[in-house]
Design an enzyme around this catalytic site. Structure first.
Site, PDB file in Angstrom:
ATOM      1  N   GLU A   1       0.884  -1.174   0.000  1.00  0.00           N
ATOM      2  CA  GLU A   1       0.000   0.000   0.000  1.00  0.00           C
ATOM      3  C   GLU A   1       0.915   1.215   0.000  1.00  0.00           C
ATOM      4  O   GLU A   1       1.433   1.618   1.052  1.00  0.00           O
ATOM      5  CB  GLU A   1      -0.897  -0.019   1.247  1.00  0.00           C
ATOM      6  CG  GLU A   1      -1.853  -1.207   1.308  1.00  0.00           C
ATOM      7  CD  GLU A   1      -3.048  -1.053   0.374  1.00  0.00           C
ATOM      8  OE1 GLU A   1      -3.317   0.078  -0.081  1.00  0.00           O
ATOM      9  OE2 GLU A   1      -3.703  -2.070   0.086  1.00  0.00           O
TER      10      GLU A   1
ATOM     11  N   CYS B   1      -2.146   9.629   2.297  1.00  0.00           N
ATOM     12  CA  CYS B   1      -1.689   8.952   1.073  1.00  0.00           C
ATOM     13  C   CYS B   1      -2.576   9.284  -0.121  1.00  0.00           C
ATOM     14  O   CYS B   1      -2.101   9.351  -1.241  1.00  0.00           O
ATOM     15  CB  CYS B   1      -1.638   7.456   1.298  1.00  0.00           C
ATOM     16  SG  CYS B   1      -3.216   6.767   1.833  1.00  0.00           S
TER      17      CYS B   1
END
Ligand code: NAD
Length: 470
Positions: free
Chosen positions: A209, A243
């Site tokens: 991720e 993110c």
């Protein structure tokens, strides 16, 4: 030390390879209890680590999504665990095809500092739900929180079910090199590459991720006020240290003058006391703060106009590491703000006339973790969805695809691979074991040697021999 802890986990997984539903639900309940009992303490520790982290943001982005996941898992786990029957092709009937989700075994989770609680415990919840044992290595940049998590987890869980180990890069490297049954990494693309390389020595399956530059397109047909309000929310949240924060925005020429104004108005409305409000978070370290200023200086030197909120004259404030959301207008490919993931409150603004130009700019970068589009035109929406690729998309808002328990969350290309959340996470952490169960009434013996007339007849009947393909 790490190796012996790992062996303890491996042994426990061998002893109990298939934890039953009740056991898994007990584990999930124990995570929920941690959140209820220590939510305030986690929030405080995270804020201390950041310098200041909005309490509301910790509840909204760290704790509430975890509580939501707990409820979702409690509601659906029994169904997810079921062995599924899938159709069997005519040739092999009346045999049966089944898929059984099985725990993979021992899972390692490496997590970053930006949403330290959520990104440590969300994959953990799903890995435990899938019947695995989990070791977590949280970030060394949130040391108070990481220690607190280690201590509270140690009080709540047997040391061979869930454990938190703390340390810096050296320990992280050692952690990544263990022969996990699955290694789940959240962090930067640079470190992600290293983790994937290390894990490949053991052929450990890895979920990555990662980060990247997530674009936003504000089209000619967009409701500008709505787009600006959403961009402010997404960019100010955790001071841009998210993110899936919009990394840069491509604005249609029609909104050239109105966009900056709409953004400023929305910012002032949401953060009237930007200099002092506890709603706005600090950058996590001096190094991170200074890097943002360097990016800004580089953009200014290369001709960008910098728009800072004029009602917050005290900012930027290095002593509190408080840097306001700042527009970098007319950013170009030569500027560092368009070359590196920003991961802070700067927002480069570029203008486009034809959608193809916007696609070209997006295509010059690695595949992003998220993409946002604001507009009302169905034809344009279709082009956006068909002609760009990103880990996930939110239309007419930002960030919110991550909060959907039934959508997979993950990157593509340089923003990562694999996905999680809800059942997608359960599957990611399970071995989906294909099973074929033969029937006593099977005709399989007719297809065994010595091959004779019956074989030829069957082969012809099934189109395998003596017939030209269609
Ligand atoms: P980072 O990559 O520096 O560190 C992440 C974790 O990796 C930390 O626990 C660290 O100790 C560990 N680590 C460091 N070096 C290692 C090595 N050589 N081997 C194994 N582990 C190592 O990332 P960060 O600064 O903590 O987080 C910011 C980055 O994470 C940004 O790029 C952001 O986009 C990304 N991110 C992605 C997601 C997502 O869900 N895709 C979520 C949050 C953050």
């Amino acid at each position: 030390m790490l190796q012996s802890q790992f062996s303890q986990f491996r042994e426990a997984a061998r002893r109990e390879p298939y934890p039953e539903l009740a056991t898994r639900l007990r584990w999930i309940g124990a995570i929920n209890d941690l959140l209820v009992q220590h939510g305030e303490a986690y929030t405080k520790a995270i804020s201390q680590d950041f310098g200041h982290r909005s309490t509301h943001e910790t509840w909204m982005a760290d704790i509430m999504p975890l509580r939501d996941s707990v409820r979702h898992i409690q509601r659906h786990l029994a169904t997810w665990m079921r062995t599924q029957t899938v159709p069997t092709s005519l040739t092999f009937q009346p045999g049966r095809c089944l898929i059984m989700p099985q725990p993979q075994g021992v899972v390692g989770v490496i997590s970053p500092w930006n949403y330290p609680l959520n990104l440590a415990l969300e994959p953990t919840l799903e890995a435990l739900a899938a019947g695995n044992r989990v070791m977590i290595k949280p970030s060394e940049l949130t040391p108070r929180f990481s220690e607190l998590l280690a201590q509270t987890v140690a009080e709540a869980f047997p040391p061979d079910v869930l454990r938190v180990v703390t340390g810096g890069v050296e320990l992280a490297q050692e952690f990544a090199a263990l022969p996990w049954d699955h290694l789940f990494f959240t962090g930067s693309t640079r470190v992600g590459r290293e983790v994937a390389r290390t894990a490949s020595a053991n052929l450990t399956p890895v979920t990555l991720e990662l980060g990247g530059k997530s674009p936003t397109i504000v089209s000619a047909s967009a409701d500008l006020e709505r787009a600006a309000a959403s961009l402010v929310m997404a960019k100010a949240l955790n001071a841009g240290q998210t993110c899936i924060a919009p990394d840069y925005v491509l604005v249609h020429e029609n909104h050239r003058t109105a966009f900056a104004q709409a953004f400023s108005q929305a910012l002032q409305k949401q953060y009237p006391e930007l200099g002092d409000t506890p709603d706005y978070s600090s950058l996590v370290s001096d190094r991170h703060f200074d890097r943002q200023l360097e990016l800004l200086e580089d953009a200014r030197d290369q001709g960008a106009s910098i728009l800072t909120p004029d009602w917050a004259p005290k900012l930027p404030d290095r002593s509190r590491r408080r840097l306001p959301p700042t527009l970098v207008i007319n950013a170009t490919a030569a500027m560092r703000v368009m070359q590196e993931e920003i991961f802070g409150p700067l927002l480069p603004v570029l203008f486009y006339e034809k959608l193809d130009t916007a696609f070209e700019i997006i295509g010059q970068h690695d595949r992003p973790l998220a993409l946002y589009w604001f507009g009302q035109s169905a034809a344009e929406e279709r082009r956006i969805l068909h002609e760009t690729i990103a880990g996930g998309v939110t239309i007419n808002d930002c960030i919110l695809h991550i909060a959907q328990t039934n959508l997979p969350f993950g990157g593509v290309g340089a923003s990562g691979y694999g996905s999680y959340h809800g059942e997608w996470g359960f599957k990611n952490f399970s071995k989906l074991k294909p099973i074929f169960r033969q029937s006593p009434w099977s005709g399989a013996h007719l297809m065994r040697a010595p091959y004779g007339k019956m074989f030829d007849w069957l082969a012809r009947a099934m189109g395998g021999r003596g017939q030209s393909s269609p």
